[in-house]
Structures are given as C-alpha cells and as structure tokens.
Design a protein around this motif. Structure first.
Motif, PDB file in Angstrom:
ATOM      1  N   TYR A  79       0.845  -1.203   0.000  1.00 50.28           N
ATOM      2  CA  TYR A  79       0.000   0.000   0.000  1.00 50.28           C
ATOM      3  C   TYR A  79       0.879   1.251   0.000  1.00 50.28           C
ATOM      4  CZ  TYR A  79      -3.011   3.581   2.159  1.00 50.28           C
ATOM      5  OH  TYR A  79      -3.678   4.741   2.456  1.00 50.28           O
ATOM      6  N   LYS A  82       1.504   4.230  -2.962  1.00 49.88           N
ATOM      7  CA  LYS A  82       1.383   5.680  -2.728  1.00 49.88           C
ATOM      8  C   LYS A  82       2.669   6.404  -3.138  1.00 49.88           C
ATOM      9  CE  LYS A  82      -2.728   5.974  -0.754  1.00 49.88           C
ATOM     10  NZ  LYS A  82      -3.606   5.266  -1.676  1.00 49.88           N
ATOM     11  N   GLU A  83       3.818   5.812  -2.816  1.00 55.57           N
ATOM     12  CA  GLU A  83       5.094   6.416  -3.179  1.00 55.57           C
ATOM     13  C   GLU A  83       5.236   6.505  -4.703  1.00 55.57           C
ATOM     14  OE1 GLU A  83       9.894   5.788  -2.465  1.00 55.57           O
ATOM     15  OE2 GLU A  83       8.509   4.234  -1.820  1.00 55.57           O
ATOM     16  N   ASN A  95       3.063   9.336  -5.938  1.00 57.92           N
ATOM     17  CA  ASN A  95       3.684  10.635  -5.672  1.00 57.92           C
ATOM     18  C   ASN A  95       4.813  10.948  -6.653  1.00 57.92           C
ATOM     19  OD1 ASN A  95       2.035  11.424  -3.554  1.00 57.92           O
ATOM     20  ND2 ASN A  95       3.400  10.624  -1.986  1.00 57.92           N
ATOM     21  N   CYS A 115       2.963   2.045 -10.126  1.00 48.81           N
ATOM     22  CA  CYS A 115       1.868   2.073  -9.151  1.00 48.81           C
ATOM     23  C   CYS A 115       0.817   1.010  -9.460  1.00 48.81           C
ATOM     24  CB  CYS A 115       1.233   3.461  -9.128  1.00 48.81           C
ATOM     25  SG  CYS A 115      -0.027   3.667  -7.866  1.00 48.81           S
ATOM     26  N   ILE A 168       0.632  12.908  -1.778  1.00 46.00           N
ATOM     27  CA  ILE A 168      -0.166  12.244  -0.753  1.00 46.00           C
ATOM     28  C   ILE A 168       0.751  11.885   0.409  1.00 46.00           C
ATOM     29  CG2 ILE A 168      -1.496  10.175  -0.207  1.00 46.00           C
ATOM     30  CD1 ILE A 168      -2.388  10.185  -3.164  1.00 46.00           C
ATOM     31  N   VAL A 226       0.665   9.805   3.776  1.00 51.63           N
ATOM     32  CA  VAL A 226      -0.085   8.824   4.557  1.00 51.63           C
ATOM     33  C   VAL A 226       0.176   9.131   6.026  1.00 51.63           C
ATOM     34  CG1 VAL A 226      -0.416   6.390   5.090  1.00 51.63           C
ATOM     35  CG2 VAL A 226       0.085   7.102   2.732  1.00 51.63           C
ATOM     36  N   SER A 237      -5.020   9.757   4.849  1.00 47.74           N
ATOM     37  CA  SER A 237      -3.973  10.528   4.198  1.00 47.74           C
ATOM     38  C   SER A 237      -4.385  11.979   4.015  1.00 47.74           C
ATOM     39  CB  SER A 237      -3.655   9.936   2.822  1.00 47.74           C
ATOM     40  OG  SER A 237      -3.227   8.599   2.945  1.00 47.74           O
ATOM     41  N   ALA A 251      -3.908  14.911   1.108  1.00 46.24           N
ATOM     42  CA  ALA A 251      -3.509  15.236  -0.260  1.00 46.24           C
ATOM     43  C   ALA A 251      -3.286  16.746  -0.328  1.00 46.24           C
ATOM     44  CB  ALA A 251      -4.582  14.823  -1.250  1.00 46.24           C
ATOM     45  N   ASN A 304     -12.897   4.574  -1.504  1.00 45.03           N
ATOM     46  CA  ASN A 304     -12.276   5.880  -1.234  1.00 45.03           C
ATOM     47  C   ASN A 304     -13.311   6.838  -0.663  1.00 45.03           C
ATOM     48  OD1 ASN A 304      -9.657   5.410  -2.488  1.00 45.03           O
ATOM     49  ND2 ASN A 304     -10.768   5.376  -4.414  1.00 45.03           N
TER      50      ASN A 304
END
Length: 142
Positions: free
Chosen positions: A17, A21-22, A25, A32, A70, A72, A86, A88, A127
């Motif tokens: 997860y 996210k990394e 970004n 991703c 983002i 987290v 998170s 944003a 989400n």
C-alpha cells in the motif's frame, strides 16, 4: 483467502500500500498499477474495472492536480485489509468543478480501504475524499 492469517501477510500488504502511494507521488503510474490486481475494482464509485480503470483514475488525478502529493498519516493492516488516512496537497492550477485556477495550495483529507489478494495485490478499493474542503478552498463554496 487461504493465507489471510499467514504471518507477515498484513505487513506485506501494508508495505505494498505504501509503495503504491510512493509510486503515485513520483508520477510512476506504470509502477503504481502493478500493486493492483488485473481484476481490480473501485467499489466506492462506478468506474472501469481492472488495471486500465485505475490507470485512468491515477493519470486523471495527475492531470487535474499536476503537483499532487499524498502523505499517509496512518495505515492500519489486518489480514488482507489495509486502511489509510492521508492528506492530499496540490496547487489549484487547472480548472476544477468549473472553477478556473486560483493557484492556491489545496489540502484535503481522504481515507481509503483496500482488500488484498493472496499475492499482495489490491483487488477492491473504497475511497472517501473530503470534497467539501476542496470546494471551499477553490472558492466554489463560502
């Protein structure tokens, strides 16, 4: 899922997860989407199923918010589930909801819940975004 209680499953899913996210970004959409199962489905809204659906969503986010990042704040994993809270942050540099760019820095909270398969890939996503905060910050609501 047969290995839901296998030692390390929760930690692996949480790590995947965070890696997804990394990659988001870093605008590494190809990287991703590898954390999503080929049959991935967003359950919180109607969208195209599969990796192409998530690709369109992620690319759309980068198009609308080119500098989005983002952070987290919390991620909790249990069995095959990972829940994240998170923040944003992005600059309002494109027209959003009919509002021309204000070039203001926008910050909004969101939560996401993911179900992982036995291979550590995300199969289902829910989400929840603080759209009211976004609308207020871009001047759509007072």
């Amino acid at each position: 899922m047969k290995d839901a209680n296998k030692p390390g499953t929760s930690a692996r899913n949480k790590a995947n997860y965070l890696k997804a996210k990394e990659a988001f970004n870093n605008k590494e959409v190809d990287k991703c989407i590898l954390y999503y199962a080929p049959n991935h489905e967003v359950k919180s809204r109607q969208s195209e199923k599969g990796r192409e659906g998530i690709r369109k969503f992620l690319e759309g986010m980068h198009q609308t918010w080119p500098d989005i990042q983002i952070t987290v704040e919390q991620a909790v994993a249990e069995d095959n589930w990972v829940m994240g809270r998170s923040i944003a942050t992005a600059t309002h540099s494109q027209t959003v909801l009919g509002v021309p760019p204000t070039h203001k820095k926008i910050t909004a909270s969101f939560w996401d819940l993911h179900l992982f398969d036995e291979n550590g890939l995300i199969t289902e996503t829910w989400n929840l975004m603080d759209n009211l905060a976004i609308m207020q910050q871009i001047g759509l609501l007072k």
